[in-house]
Design a protein around this motif. Structure first.
Motif, PDB file in Angstrom:
ATOM      1  N   GLY A 103       4.522  -5.975  -3.528  1.00  0.00           N
ATOM      2  CA  GLY A 103       3.825  -5.016  -2.698  1.00  0.00           C
ATOM      3  C   GLY A 103       2.212  -5.367  -4.042  1.00  0.00           C
ATOM      4  N   HIS A 104       2.133  -5.391  -5.111  1.00  0.00           N
ATOM      5  CA  HIS A 104       1.072  -5.725  -6.199  1.00  0.00           C
ATOM      6  C   HIS A 104       1.934  -6.154  -7.353  1.00  0.00           C
ATOM      7  N   ALA A 105       2.887  -6.725  -6.751  1.00  0.00           N
ATOM      8  CA  ALA A 105       3.905  -7.814  -7.873  1.00  0.00           C
ATOM      9  C   ALA A 105       3.226  -8.986  -7.762  1.00  0.00           C
ATOM     10  N   LYS A 106       2.821  -9.507  -9.097  1.00  0.00           N
ATOM     11  CA  LYS A 106       2.684 -11.129  -8.903  1.00  0.00           C
ATOM     12  C   LYS A 106       4.087 -12.023  -9.158  1.00  0.00           C
ATOM     13  N   MET A 143      10.770 -12.559   1.373  1.00  0.00           N
ATOM     14  CA  MET A 143       9.443 -12.235   0.670  1.00  0.00           C
ATOM     15  C   MET A 143       8.606 -11.791   0.524  1.00  0.00           C
ATOM     16  N   VAL A 144       7.556 -11.106   1.015  1.00  0.00           N
ATOM     17  CA  VAL A 144       6.181 -10.178   1.201  1.00  0.00           C
ATOM     18  C   VAL A 144       5.796  -9.939   0.190  1.00  0.00           C
ATOM     19  N   TYR A 145       4.050 -10.166  -0.314  1.00  0.00           N
ATOM     20  CA  TYR A 145       3.553  -9.911  -0.840  1.00  0.00           C
ATOM     21  C   TYR A 145       2.117  -9.110  -0.893  1.00  0.00           C
ATOM     22  N   MET A 146       1.441  -8.760  -1.344  1.00  0.00           N
ATOM     23  CA  MET A 146       0.444  -7.812  -0.926  1.00  0.00           C
ATOM     24  C   MET A 146      -0.998  -9.006  -0.412  1.00  0.00           C
ATOM     25  N   PRO A 147      -1.511  -8.769  -0.210  1.00  0.00           N
ATOM     26  CA  PRO A 147      -2.884 -10.219   0.079  1.00  0.00           C
ATOM     27  C   PRO A 147      -3.834  -9.562  -1.512  1.00  0.00           C
ATOM     28  N   LEU A 148      -4.450 -11.268  -1.567  1.00  0.00           N
ATOM     29  CA  LEU A 148      -4.702 -10.873  -2.630  1.00  0.00           C
ATOM     30  C   LEU A 148      -4.558 -10.830  -4.013  1.00  0.00           C
ATOM     31  N   PHE A 149      -2.815 -11.082  -3.689  1.00  0.00           N
ATOM     32  CA  PHE A 149      -1.814 -10.161  -5.743  1.00  0.00           C
ATOM     33  C   PHE A 149      -1.105 -12.185  -4.961  1.00  0.00           C
ATOM     34  N   GLY A 150      -0.261 -11.629  -6.177  1.00  0.00           N
ATOM     35  CA  GLY A 150       0.687 -13.127  -6.120  1.00  0.00           C
ATOM     36  C   GLY A 150       0.528 -14.959  -6.147  1.00  0.00           C
ATOM     37  N   PRO A 151       1.044 -14.680  -5.222  1.00  0.00           N
ATOM     38  CA  PRO A 151       0.304 -16.175  -3.884  1.00  0.00           C
ATOM     39  C   PRO A 151      -0.383 -15.875  -3.374  1.00  0.00           C
ATOM     40  N   ASN A 152      -0.650 -14.745  -2.805  1.00  0.00           N
ATOM     41  CA  ASN A 152      -2.131 -14.377  -2.225  1.00  0.00           C
ATOM     42  C   ASN A 152      -2.964 -14.342  -2.670  1.00  0.00           C
ATOM     43  N   GLU A 153      -3.252 -14.936  -3.803  1.00  0.00           N
ATOM     44  CA  GLU A 153      -4.186 -14.913  -4.415  1.00  0.00           C
ATOM     45  C   GLU A 153      -5.746 -15.602  -3.948  1.00  0.00           C
ATOM     46  N   GLN A 154      -7.070 -15.785  -4.103  1.00  0.00           N
ATOM     47  CA  GLN A 154      -8.037 -16.336  -3.159  1.00  0.00           C
ATOM     48  C   GLN A 154      -8.632 -16.649  -4.472  1.00  0.00           C
ATOM     49  N   GLN A 155      -8.749 -18.383  -4.117  1.00  0.00           N
ATOM     50  CA  GLN A 155     -10.288 -18.361  -5.242  1.00  0.00           C
ATOM     51  C   GLN A 155     -11.874 -18.021  -4.895  1.00  0.00           C
ATOM     52  N   GLY A 156     -12.233 -17.562  -5.499  1.00  0.00           N
ATOM     53  CA  GLY A 156     -13.179 -16.952  -5.595  1.00  0.00           C
ATOM     54  C   GLY A 156     -12.994 -15.443  -4.716  1.00  0.00           C
ATOM     55  N   PRO A 158     -11.650 -11.489  -5.625  1.00  0.00           N
ATOM     56  CA  PRO A 158     -10.942 -10.821  -6.343  1.00  0.00           C
ATOM     57  C   PRO A 158      -9.556 -10.227  -6.261  1.00  0.00           C
ATOM     58  N   VAL A 159      -9.037  -9.797  -7.396  1.00  0.00           N
ATOM     59  CA  VAL A 159      -7.312 -10.097  -7.183  1.00  0.00           C
ATOM     60  C   VAL A 159      -7.477  -8.352  -7.010  1.00  0.00           C
ATOM     61  N   ALA A 160      -8.087  -7.862  -6.200  1.00  0.00           N
ATOM     62  CA  ALA A 160      -8.142  -6.189  -5.618  1.00  0.00           C
ATOM     63  C   ALA A 160      -8.836  -6.197  -4.427  1.00  0.00           C
TER      64      ALA A 160
END
Length: 260
Positions: A103-106, A143-156, A158-160
């Protein structure tokens, strides 16, 4: 069914009774709102597959998901998935595999000291589920993560998830970026010879689990934790992607048909 019972207990209108054919029709309509061709994606080979040098049995898969309309900027977001084997060195070490959605976890090591890891080798495993899946249940996991969160954060960016709204308003099927990595991971699991897929997740991962299981019948059992509930319960703590809006990806403005 649990949903009608909960509705009765809360004085609400029970979920409508539907035939199997009607449920299949609703599933097809939901899939068609997420993917333009009305079909689940079929590719099973990740865009990148890198074994971890320090954690035996762990490998990192990368799925690149692209807005095919060319409207969104950037047009491609990468989704990271970790595959963990109970017995390192094997292609798979169980016949059943669980897809766990964080989910939203990092990741544990993203923002120390807010780490919930019990050791340096658990950085990828928020809540330390590896031992539970491997030792207690005896199965491999993804182990899956949401877009833009955790390992899916993308430079530039927002984490939102509200960031997706601007593109959805322009016609982009933004929910693809939430669901497609899960479907592709299931494809990958089946290509390795797993014959039973389980899925679980907490919070946003619970919502993801509910939706994924509703659209992909290959998920044999799903266990959402603190995830979605029908809108009739007047729950207001929604992230952007979880709130149905007429004219967007939900065929009907409710969660009944997902969880009933």
């Amino acid at each position: 069914m649990l949903a009608p019972l909960l509705a009765l207990l809360h004085g609400l209108t029970p979920a409508p009774t539907s035939t199997p054919a009607e449920w299949r029709e609703t599933r097809a309509k939901t899939i068609a709102t997420i993917w333009a061709d009305g079909k689940l994606p079929t590719r099973a080979t990740p865009d990148a597959h890198v074994p971890n040098a320090s954690v035996p049995g762990l490998s990192k898969l990368t799925w690149s998901i692209t807005d095919e309309s060319g409207t969104m900027s950037p047009a491609t977001l990468n989704s990271t998935v970790y595959h963990s084997l109970r017995k390192p060195g094997a292609k798979r070490s169980s016949s059943t595999v669980v897809v766990h959605h964080h989910g939203h976890a990092k990741e544990c090591g993203v923002t120390p000291p807010d780490s919930r890891c019990d050791g340096p080798l658990s950085w990828y495993d928020f809540y330390n589920l590896t031992d539970f899946f491997h030792r207690e249940i005896g199965i491999d996991y993804y182990m899956v993560y949401m877009p833009l969160f955790g390992p899916n954060e993308q430079q530039g960016l927002p984490v939102a998830h509200q960031w997706f709204e601007q593109w959805e308003l322009k016609g982009v099927r933004t929910i693809r970026f939430f669901m497609e990595p899960i479907i592709l991971t299931i494809n990958h699991a089946l290509s390795l010879g797993y014959d039973r897929i389980l899925m679980t997740g907490k919070s946003g991962g619970g919502w993801s689990t509910t939706l994924a299981a509703a659209i992909d019948s290959r998920i044999a059992f799903s266990f959402p934790i603190a995830g979605s509930i029908p809108l009739d319960f007047h729950h207001i703590s929604w992230d952007y992607e979880q709130m149905p809006r007429n004219g967007t990806w939900y065929p009907a403005p409710s969660h009944w048909y997902l969880s009933a």
